[in-house]
Write an enzyme that holds these catalytic residues in place. Structure first.
Site, PDB file in Angstrom:
ATOM      1  CG  ASN A  42      -0.324   0.304   2.573  1.00 35.32           C
ATOM      2  OD1 ASN A  42       0.505  -0.535   2.719  1.00 35.32           O
ATOM      3  ND2 ASN A  42      -1.229   0.352   3.578  1.00 35.32           N
ATOM      4  CB  ILE A  43       2.060   3.331  -1.948  1.00 36.42           C
ATOM      5  CG1 ILE A  43       2.777   2.345  -2.441  1.00 36.42           C
ATOM      6  CG2 ILE A  43       2.725   5.280  -2.376  1.00 36.42           C
ATOM      7  CD1 ILE A  43       3.133   2.370  -4.429  1.00 36.42           C
ATOM      8  CD  GLU A  44      -1.638   4.383   4.044  1.00 42.59           C
ATOM      9  OE1 GLU A  44      -1.419   5.517   5.228  1.00 42.59           O
ATOM     10  OE2 GLU A  44      -2.166   4.246   5.150  1.00 42.59           O
ATOM     11  CB  CYS A  53      -5.147  -0.999  -1.644  1.00 41.88           C
ATOM     12  SG  CYS A  53      -6.773  -0.668  -0.511  1.00 41.88           S
ATOM     13  CD  GLU A  55      -4.878  -5.876  -1.593  1.00 40.79           C
ATOM     14  OE1 GLU A  55      -4.439  -4.821  -1.269  1.00 40.79           O
ATOM     15  OE2 GLU A  55      -6.083  -6.669  -0.074  1.00 40.79           O
ATOM     16  CB  CYS A  90     -10.815  -2.569   0.377  1.00 36.42           C
ATOM     17  SG  CYS A  90     -10.601  -1.966  -1.295  1.00 36.42           S
ATOM     18  CB  CYS A  93      -9.028  -4.200  -3.697  1.00 36.48           C
ATOM     19  SG  CYS A  93      -7.478  -3.603  -3.573  1.00 36.48           S
TER      20      CYS A  93
HETATM   21  N1  THU Z   1      -5.300  -1.684   2.986  1.00 37.39           N
HETATM   22  C1  THU Z   1      -4.572  -2.541   1.836  1.00 37.39           C
HETATM   23  O1  THU Z   1      -3.293  -2.116   1.236  1.00 37.39           O
HETATM   24  N2  THU Z   1      -5.413  -3.975   1.580  1.00 37.39           N
HETATM   25  C2  THU Z   1      -5.995  -4.225   1.877  1.00 37.39           C
HETATM   26  O2  THU Z   1      -6.825  -4.965   1.330  1.00 37.39           O
HETATM   27  C3  THU Z   1      -7.402  -3.047   2.959  1.00 37.39           C
HETATM   28  C4  THU Z   1      -6.340  -1.953   3.713  1.00 37.39           C
HETATM   29  C5  THU Z   1      -4.754  -0.299   2.783  1.00 37.39           C
HETATM   30  C6  THU Z   1      -5.402   1.368   2.965  1.00 37.39           C
HETATM   31  C7  THU Z   1      -4.435   1.676   3.811  1.00 37.39           C
HETATM   32  O3  THU Z   1      -3.448   2.682   2.863  1.00 37.39           O
HETATM   33  C8  THU Z   1      -4.965   1.115   4.570  1.00 37.39           C
HETATM   34  O4  THU Z   1      -4.536  -0.279   4.349  1.00 37.39           O
HETATM   35  C9  THU Z   1      -5.835   1.633   5.863  1.00 37.39           C
HETATM   36  O5  THU Z   1      -6.956   1.541   5.407  1.00 37.39           O
END
Ligand code: THU
Length: 143
Positions: A42-44, A53, A55, A90, A93
């Site tokens: 995941n890259i915020e 996310c 995935e 999510c 994804c």
């Molecule tokens: N996130 C994912 O990367 N994959 C998931 O299956 C659930 C959520 C990330 C998105 C965000 O950066 C953090 O988790 C919190 O929601």
């Protein structure tokens, strides 16, 4: 490739997750039909909504390199990178998976190599909308 190796690939890349806002670090490893594995984290983003996310990171890397057929994805992570629970993909994804994968695509949600749950994509996204709904081209999947 066995499930343990796919989970291992996801776990190994978890430190690359960029999650300074939620501190929820996620990593995924996507297995292509040809045996290639693409990892993703995941890259915020400070503006929040551009966040992607793990995935989708993995899928988009693979799609960019021409891969179109996929077998399984392993997902792991949690708050501060500790897998306290199984990390479930999510809805967005799941829909991206639906674009490229068949109903039996395996989603492996792992706390560790020997502690995981596995579901088919059609269990995670029942009665879904997919590419074959839009016109008469051959479906790539039949979820
Ligand atoms: N996130 C994912 O990367 N994959 C998931 O299956 C659930 C959520 C990330 C998105 C965000 O950066 C953090 O988790 C919190 O929601």
């Amino acid at each position: 490739m066995d499930k343990a190796a796919l989970i291992r690939a996801a776990v190994r890349n978890l430190p690359n997750s960029y999650a300074p806002y939620s501190h929820f670090h996620v990593s995924a490893a996507l297995l292509c039909e040809d045996g290639t594995v693409y990892t993703g984290v995941n890259i915020e983003n400070a503006a929040y909504t551009p966040t992607v996310c793990a995935e989708r990171s993995a899928f988009f890397r693979a799609i960019n390199e021409g891969r179109r057929r996929f077998t399984a994805i392993a997902v792991c992570g949690g708050t501060d990178g500790v897998a306290g629970a199984y990390c479930t993909p999510c809805g967005v994804c799941r829909q991206v998976m639906r674009e490229f994968c068949g109903p039996d695509f395996a989603v492996i949600m792992a706390k560790s190599e020997d502690d995981y749950i596995e579901r088919r994509l059609d269990e995670l996204l029942p009665l879904s909308f997919g590419p074959e709904m839009l016109g008469d081209r051959e479906p790539e999947s039949g979820v």
